[in-house]
Write a protein that holds these residues in place. Structure first.
Motif, PDB file in Angstrom:
ATOM      1  N   ARG A 191       0.686  -1.070  -0.012  1.00 44.90           N
ATOM      2  CA  ARG A 191       0.114  -0.124  -0.222  1.00 44.90           C
ATOM      3  C   ARG A 191       0.858   1.329  -0.075  1.00 44.90           C
ATOM      4  O   ARG A 191       1.598   1.311   0.845  1.00 44.90           O
ATOM      5  N   GLU A 215       1.604   4.341   1.364  1.00 36.52           N
ATOM      6  CA  GLU A 215       0.989   5.122   2.228  1.00 36.52           C
ATOM      7  C   GLU A 215       2.259   5.785   2.801  1.00 36.52           C
ATOM      8  O   GLU A 215       3.526   5.341   2.623  1.00 36.52           O
ATOM      9  N   GLY A 272       4.893   1.247  12.389  1.00 35.14           N
ATOM     10  CA  GLY A 272       3.671   0.303  12.183  1.00 35.14           C
ATOM     11  C   GLY A 272       3.035   0.606  10.737  1.00 35.14           C
ATOM     12  O   GLY A 272       2.005   0.078  10.536  1.00 35.14           O
ATOM     13  N   ARG A 273       3.729   1.316   9.884  1.00 33.23           N
ATOM     14  CA  ARG A 273       3.059   1.617   8.510  1.00 33.23           C
ATOM     15  C   ARG A 273       4.235   1.436   7.458  1.00 33.23           C
ATOM     16  O   ARG A 273       5.114   2.101   7.478  1.00 33.23           O
ATOM     17  N   GLN A 274       4.155   0.404   6.780  1.00 35.42           N
ATOM     18  CA  GLN A 274       5.016   0.163   5.685  1.00 35.42           C
ATOM     19  C   GLN A 274       4.261   0.140   4.371  1.00 35.42           C
ATOM     20  O   GLN A 274       3.254   0.116   4.303  1.00 35.42           O
ATOM     21  N   PHE A 332       4.204  -4.840   3.660  1.00 35.01           N
ATOM     22  CA  PHE A 332       3.853  -5.302   4.955  1.00 35.01           C
ATOM     23  C   PHE A 332       3.226  -6.740   4.746  1.00 35.01           C
ATOM     24  O   PHE A 332       3.044  -7.146   3.485  1.00 35.01           O
ATOM     25  N   GLN A 361       0.389  -9.713   6.041  1.00 30.12           N
ATOM     26  CA  GLN A 361      -0.844 -10.430   6.793  1.00 30.12           C
ATOM     27  C   GLN A 361      -0.721 -11.597   6.834  1.00 30.12           C
ATOM     28  O   GLN A 361      -0.599 -12.530   5.921  1.00 30.12           O
ATOM     29  N   ARG A 388     -15.119  -0.326   9.155  1.00 31.78           N
ATOM     30  CA  ARG A 388     -13.982  -0.653   8.401  1.00 31.78           C
ATOM     31  C   ARG A 388     -13.789   0.027   7.200  1.00 31.78           C
ATOM     32  O   ARG A 388     -14.711   0.591   6.495  1.00 31.78           O
ATOM     33  N   THR A 419      -4.185  -0.861  15.699  1.00 34.51           N
ATOM     34  CA  THR A 419      -4.748  -1.986  15.338  1.00 34.51           C
ATOM     35  C   THR A 419      -4.150  -3.208  14.577  1.00 34.51           C
ATOM     36  O   THR A 419      -3.146  -2.848  13.614  1.00 34.51           O
ATOM     37  N   ILE A 420      -4.100  -4.361  15.468  1.00 36.38           N
ATOM     38  CA  ILE A 420      -3.413  -5.435  14.920  1.00 36.38           C
ATOM     39  C   ILE A 420      -3.978  -6.417  14.043  1.00 36.38           C
ATOM     40  O   ILE A 420      -3.537  -7.047  13.254  1.00 36.38           O
ATOM     41  N   CYS A 421      -5.346  -6.339  14.147  1.00 40.55           N
ATOM     42  CA  CYS A 421      -6.245  -7.231  13.329  1.00 40.55           C
ATOM     43  C   CYS A 421      -7.641  -6.679  12.906  1.00 40.55           C
ATOM     44  O   CYS A 421      -8.143  -5.989  13.915  1.00 40.55           O
ATOM     45  N   ALA A 454      -7.726 -10.296   9.084  1.00 35.72           N
ATOM     46  CA  ALA A 454      -6.184 -10.293   8.748  1.00 35.72           C
ATOM     47  C   ALA A 454      -5.669  -9.557   9.776  1.00 35.72           C
ATOM     48  O   ALA A 454      -6.025  -8.504  10.320  1.00 35.72           O
ATOM     49  N   GLY A 513      -1.788  -7.661  10.976  1.00 37.02           N
ATOM     50  CA  GLY A 513      -0.857  -7.215  10.388  1.00 37.02           C
ATOM     51  C   GLY A 513       0.493  -7.793  11.145  1.00 37.02           C
ATOM     52  O   GLY A 513       0.658  -7.455  12.183  1.00 37.02           O
ATOM     53  N   ARG A 543       3.252  -5.334  12.691  1.00 39.17           N
ATOM     54  CA  ARG A 543       2.852  -4.735  14.036  1.00 39.17           C
ATOM     55  C   ARG A 543       2.576  -5.803  15.167  1.00 39.17           C
ATOM     56  O   ARG A 543       2.993  -5.552  16.387  1.00 39.17           O
TER      57      ARG A 543
HETATM   58  P1  ATP Z   1      -5.276   1.419   9.231  1.00 37.09           P
HETATM   59  O1  ATP Z   1      -6.522   1.736   9.792  1.00 37.09           O
HETATM   60  O2  ATP Z   1      -4.061   0.984  10.347  1.00 37.09           O
HETATM   61  O3  ATP Z   1      -4.839   1.932   8.101  1.00 37.09           O
HETATM   62  P2  ATP Z   1      -6.532  -0.807   7.766  1.00 37.09           P
HETATM   63  O4  ATP Z   1      -7.910  -0.672   8.309  1.00 37.09           O
HETATM   64  O5  ATP Z   1      -6.203   0.112   6.532  1.00 37.09           O
HETATM   65  O6  ATP Z   1      -5.609  -0.193   8.997  1.00 37.09           O
HETATM   66  P3  ATP Z   1      -6.570  -3.497   7.129  1.00 37.09           P
HETATM   67  O7  ATP Z   1      -6.990  -3.278   5.718  1.00 37.09           O
HETATM   68  O8  ATP Z   1      -7.771  -3.624   7.941  1.00 37.09           O
HETATM   69  O9  ATP Z   1      -6.095  -2.087   7.846  1.00 37.09           O
HETATM   70  O10 ATP Z   1      -5.618  -4.458   7.390  1.00 37.09           O
HETATM   71  C1  ATP Z   1      -5.586  -5.337   8.639  1.00 37.09           C
HETATM   72  C2  ATP Z   1      -4.123  -5.128   9.412  1.00 37.09           C
HETATM   73  O11 ATP Z   1      -3.216  -4.892   8.496  1.00 37.09           O
HETATM   74  C3  ATP Z   1      -4.185  -4.017  10.044  1.00 37.09           C
HETATM   75  O12 ATP Z   1      -5.018  -3.611  11.239  1.00 37.09           O
HETATM   76  C4  ATP Z   1      -2.697  -3.735  10.354  1.00 37.09           C
HETATM   77  O13 ATP Z   1      -2.381  -4.259  11.633  1.00 37.09           O
HETATM   78  C5  ATP Z   1      -2.062  -4.102   9.244  1.00 37.09           C
HETATM   79  N1  ATP Z   1      -1.843  -3.141   8.122  1.00 37.09           N
HETATM   80  C6  ATP Z   1      -2.544  -2.411   7.207  1.00 37.09           C
HETATM   81  N2  ATP Z   1      -1.933  -1.450   6.522  1.00 37.09           N
HETATM   82  C7  ATP Z   1      -0.488  -1.457   7.144  1.00 37.09           C
HETATM   83  C8  ATP Z   1       0.475  -0.792   6.591  1.00 37.09           C
HETATM   84  N3  ATP Z   1       0.802   0.046   5.869  1.00 37.09           N
HETATM   85  N4  ATP Z   1       1.729  -1.440   7.322  1.00 37.09           N
HETATM   86  C9  ATP Z   1       1.889  -2.219   8.235  1.00 37.09           C
HETATM   87  N5  ATP Z   1       0.719  -2.984   8.511  1.00 37.09           N
HETATM   88  C10 ATP Z   1      -0.562  -2.797   8.028  1.00 37.09           C
END
Ligand code: ATP
Ligand code: MG
Length: 419
Positions: free
Chosen positions: A110, A112, A117-119, A122, A124, A255, A277-279, A302, A304, A307
């Protein structure tokens, strides 16, 4: 040379924890008859556009999309569920059994802003329970997330659940929410102002305090749910209560993906700061039909991995394993015969490292000590002439010369001494 921004190497010292996680997941998920599936990382862009939905962050700005040499529009998968749904349809998985329990672990992409905690790449770990409308399926997947986190010694996490109804109910609610928010438009945070047009329900998710204040008196989605939504949710809550899984109901949990209905849930932790958020997961009853497959109500989540690992890494003292035996040689003849020893050790399941530098024995022994091996087998001209091997215990320094034919026996003795 540096890795790309937002991507990370997972080095041998880190991979041990990944291997542990994989093994725990395989064991726990297999017990509930979840089968591992690996789908391609590259998919047609349209798959995600059709499933994740317009107006979501992923589709609007986070996808790694490009056109290939054949002018096809492709995307590095940003999430797993759409890919599994595509695979379920392409491979007609529903033909074998109308219930499919699947799990996956792999990289997601992604675009971002990289931060803690954001790569951008990453990983899942996810599961999908496909083919059942029953709230038992929702309870099963939440229970499994909870089991996995427990087994991985993850502490301080909390489960939040919500019922987000079906598309019809959400449409009616969305109108009401917009009606309520419009007079406050200029007071909303910038993102929420945009979402008022693109994806109003996600405003509920906003972390901005002013926006949250405004939302306090907003109509609640729960009021717009009909009986079947409410029944489904009540049953799920009953099952979770019976299972002793603690949860809180968060009416504002929406979501970021369009395909969810009824149940939405997240698992959050206090140990991570803002990216807490881990899941994330939920029920998606119409996704597969929407993609051209049969009616297949499903639910999944899913986690992450990065995280999760960042909070559990201190719970495990996993080190890169040292080889049990170091093989020191000198001279061409020894370098030939050592392959015989290699074969024996391998058959006996004893780990070893073969010296490749041909330095003096003194240097080779130093290397063996540095590697933290238990014993060193020394094979030089003298040993070759007499059909012997020298065995040296590295911690005591004790060494003895043995006949080649006794090697297995001697090593077994050494192994029991060391065990
Ligand atoms: P966030 O609100 O943190 O952006 P999300 O709703 O986009 O999360 P989901 O699509 O539900 O995330 O993905 C499930 C899990 O994957 C997240 O809870 C997080 O732990 C992990 N995750 C999502 N985006 C990233 C990212 N860019 N880097 C690392 N982990 C991620
Ligand atoms: Mg996100």
């Amino acid at each position: 040379m540096q890795p790309l921004r937002g991507t990370k190497d997972i080095l041998p010292r880190d991979i041990i924890l990944w291997q542990h996680l994989y093994n725990v997941a395989l064991r726990i998920l297999s017990l509930s008859n979840y089968q591992e599936i690996r789908t391609p990382i590259l998919e047609a862009t349209s798959l995600f556009e059709r499933s994740i939905g317009e107006g979501t962050d992923i589709i609007n700005k986070e996808m790694y999309s490009f056109t290939d040499q054949g002018k096809r529009h492709l995307t590095l998968r940003p999430e797993g569920t759409a890919c599994i749904a595509r695979s379920f349809i392409s491979n007609k998985l529903y033909q074998n059994s109308h219930i499919q329990r699947l799990w996956y672990l792999g990289p997601m992409f992604r675009y971002e802003r990289p931060q803690n905690g954001r790569q951008r790449q990453f990983h899942q770990l996810g599961i999908e329970c496909m083919g059942s409308k029953s709230p038992m399926a929702d309870a099963e997947v939440i229970r499994l997330a909870n089991n996995l986190l427990k087994e991985l010694k993850c502490k301080d996490y909390r489960v939040e659940i919500n019922s987000i109804g079906n598309i019809k109910e959400r449409k009616v609610y969305q109108k009401e929410l917009i009606k309520y928010l419009e007079p406050y438009e200029s007071d909303l945070d910038h993102d929420s102002q945009k979402r008022l047009i693109t994806n109003p329900l996600r405003i509920l998710d906003s972390k901005n305090t002013k926006t949250q204040e405004i939302l306090q008196k907003a109509p609640a989605l729960t009021q717009y749910l009909d009986n079947s939504s409410i029944e489904h949710f009540d049953l799920l809550c009953n099952f979770l209560n019976y299972l002793g899984i603690e949860y809180t109901i968060n009416n504002k949990l929406i979501r970021g993906l369009d395909y969810y209905n009824y149940t939405a849930f997240e698992i959050k932790t206090d140990s991570l700061g803002t990216q807490d958020t881990i899941c994330g997961g939920g029920r998606y009853d119409s996704l597969i039909q929407q993609l051209g497959g049969p009616d297949t109500p499903s639910v999944g989540w899913a986690i992450g991995i990065e995280r999760l690992l960042s909070i559990i890494q201190n719970e495990f003292n996993l080190n890169v394993k040292s080889p049990e035996v170091y093989l020191a040689t000198q001279g061409i003849e020894a370098q030939k015969q050592v392959w015989g020893i290699v074969n024996i050790l391998e058959k006996e399941n004893i780990s070893f490292e073969l010296d490749l530098d041909s330095n003096s024995f003194q240097k080779q022994l130093k290397k063996a000590n540095r590697l933290n091996a238990n014993i060193c087998l020394i094979l030089g001209d003298n040993e070759i002439k007499q059909n012997n091997i020298t065995i040296k215990q590295l911690n005591t320094g004790v060494q003895k010369v043995i006949n080649y034919s006794n090697l297995i026996e001697e090593i077994k003795i050494e192994k029991t001494v060391l065990a």
